[in-house]
Design a protein around this motif. Structure first.
Motif, mmCIF file in Angstrom:
data_model
loop_
_atom_site.group_PDB
_atom_site.id
_atom_site.type_symbol
_atom_site.label_atom_id
_atom_site.label_comp_id
_atom_site.label_asym_id
_atom_site.label_seq_id
_atom_site.Cartn_x
_atom_site.Cartn_y
_atom_site.Cartn_z
ATOM 1 N N HIS A 190 -3.841 0.495 -2.977
ATOM 2 C CA HIS A 190 -3.269 -0.849 -3.128
ATOM 3 C C HIS A 190 -2.600 -0.903 -4.496
ATOM 4 C CE1 HIS A 190 -3.470 -5.318 -3.720
ATOM 5 N NE2 HIS A 190 -2.917 -5.217 -2.525
ATOM 6 N N GLN B 214 -6.547 -2.239 -12.999
ATOM 7 C CA GLN B 214 -7.676 -3.174 -12.988
ATOM 8 C C GLN B 214 -9.016 -2.442 -13.017
ATOM 9 O OE1 GLN B 214 -7.408 -6.080 -9.834
ATOM 10 N NE2 GLN B 214 -5.250 -6.489 -10.228
ATOM 11 N N SER C 106 -3.051 -3.440 -7.508
ATOM 12 C CA SER C 106 -4.330 -3.451 -8.227
ATOM 13 C C SER C 106 -4.427 -2.368 -9.292
ATOM 14 C CB SER C 106 -5.479 -3.288 -7.226
ATOM 15 O OG SER C 106 -5.475 -4.347 -6.302
ATOM 16 N N SER D 71 -15.204 -7.972 -6.218
ATOM 17 C CA SER D 71 -14.311 -9.078 -6.594
ATOM 18 C C SER D 71 -12.911 -8.926 -5.998
ATOM 19 C CB SER D 71 -14.206 -9.174 -8.117
ATOM 20 O OG SER D 71 -13.667 -7.974 -8.655
ATOM 21 N N GLN D 72 -12.544 -7.731 -5.541
ATOM 22 C CA GLN D 72 -11.216 -7.480 -4.971
ATOM 23 C C GLN D 72 -11.202 -7.553 -3.448
ATOM 24 O OE1 GLN D 72 -11.074 -3.481 -6.565
ATOM 25 N NE2 GLN D 72 -9.380 -4.005 -7.933
ATOM 26 N N ALA E 160 -13.303 -1.225 -2.333
ATOM 27 C CA ALA E 160 -12.760 -2.086 -3.379
ATOM 28 C C ALA E 160 -13.923 -2.605 -4.226
ATOM 29 C CB ALA E 160 -12.006 -3.267 -2.766
ATOM 30 N N GLN F 215 -11.851 -9.606 -0.917
ATOM 31 C CA GLN F 215 -11.170 -10.641 -0.128
ATOM 32 C C GLN F 215 -9.652 -10.528 -0.222
ATOM 33 O OE1 GLN F 215 -12.537 -12.528 2.246
ATOM 34 N NE2 GLN F 215 -14.346 -11.339 1.706
ATOM 35 N N ASP F 216 -9.154 -9.977 -1.352
ATOM 36 C CA ASP F 216 -7.702 -9.839 -1.532
ATOM 37 C C ASP F 216 -7.097 -8.754 -0.634
ATOM 38 O OD1 ASP F 216 -7.818 -11.786 -3.503
ATOM 39 O OD2 ASP F 216 -7.959 -10.328 -5.133
ATOM 40 N N VAL F 217 -7.918 -7.789 -0.200
ATOM 41 C CA VAL F 217 -7.367 -6.652 0.553
ATOM 42 C C VAL F 217 -7.939 -6.523 1.972
ATOM 43 C CG1 VAL F 217 -6.736 -5.316 -1.491
ATOM 44 C CG2 VAL F 217 -9.032 -5.059 -0.528
ATOM 45 N N TRP G 279 0.850 -1.183 0.000
ATOM 46 C CA TRP G 279 0.000 0.000 0.000
ATOM 47 C C TRP G 279 0.891 1.241 0.000
ATOM 48 C CZ3 TRP G 279 -5.415 -0.012 0.146
ATOM 49 C CH2 TRP G 279 -5.996 -1.289 0.238
ATOM 50 N N THR H 298 -7.711 -8.476 4.655
ATOM 51 C CA THR H 298 -6.742 -8.761 5.716
ATOM 52 C C THR H 298 -5.800 -7.569 5.914
ATOM 53 O OG1 THR H 298 -6.875 -11.112 5.248
ATOM 54 C CG2 THR H 298 -4.963 -10.378 6.498
ATOM 55 N N ASP H 299 -5.403 -6.916 4.807
ATOM 56 C CA ASP H 299 -4.570 -5.717 4.908
ATOM 57 C C ASP H 299 -5.293 -4.620 5.685
ATOM 58 O OD1 ASP H 299 -2.582 -6.932 3.424
ATOM 59 O OD2 ASP H 299 -2.967 -5.782 1.601
#
Length: 173
Positions: free
Chosen positions: A36, A42, A39, A148-149, A145, A151-153, A17, A155-156
């Motif tokens: 992020h 996208q 990404s 679709s994004q 986000a 879950q990828d971010v 980030w 935890t961050d």
């Protein structure tokens, strides 16, 4: 000019980030914005924004959460509250022990002329001023986000929130 926080805070960005000037990324009222970087390109870059303001009177947490949703509807588009949870103590070690609400939202927005479904996870907390008894401030930290994004971010974002703490007197400058 970017917004300012009524209470000085310290936070640490997760790896991947990068902070960005709020006014340059379309968030002129934010005090802090992070993007992020993986990404980019996208169609939408997940972002974390931090905003805050002093509270007048006895604003309730649920009232503040509803006000946040109202502002989004007014400025962005249709908003659905997916989940809202009150938190009363630290959800993670080191976090400021303050009452707060976590709300997850689904937003129908237009981004660069294209309709897009976004997910936003907000953490709203109310802090008491240690300098001025009776003064309260609202801090809103939001992760936005594409659905679709998310879950990828996520935890961050949780990691980012876990580093939140009052600024030490020596770091306030």
């Amino acid at each position: 000019m970017p917004g300012t926080l009524p209470v000085p805070l310290e936070i640490e960005l997760p790896q991947g980030w990068q902070s960005a000037p709020p006014e340059e990324v379309g968030a002129p009222h934010a005090a802090f914005v992070a993007l992020h970087m993986a990404s980019r390109g996208q169609g939408f870059v997940p972002n974390i924004t931090v905003t805050g303001h002093r509270l007048d009177g006895s604003s309730s947490l649920h009232g503040l959460a509803e006000e946040s949703v109202r502002r989004l509807r007014e400025n962005v588009g249709a908003v659905e509250v997916v989940k809202r949870t009150e938190v009363g103590t630290s959800p993670a070690p080191g976090l400021i022990d303050a009452p707060g609400i976590v709300q997850n939202l689904r937003i129908q927005a237009t981004v660069n002329g294209q309709p897009m479904e976004l997910a936003q996870s907000q953490f709203l907390l109310v802090l008491q001023s240690e300098r001025q008894r009776g003064e309260r401030a609202e801090i809103e930290i939001a992760l936005t986000a594409r659905t679709s994004q998310l879950q990828d971010v996520l935890t961050d974002f949780q990691s980012f929130i876990s580093t939140l703490r009052p600024a030490s007197p020596s770091s306030e400058g």
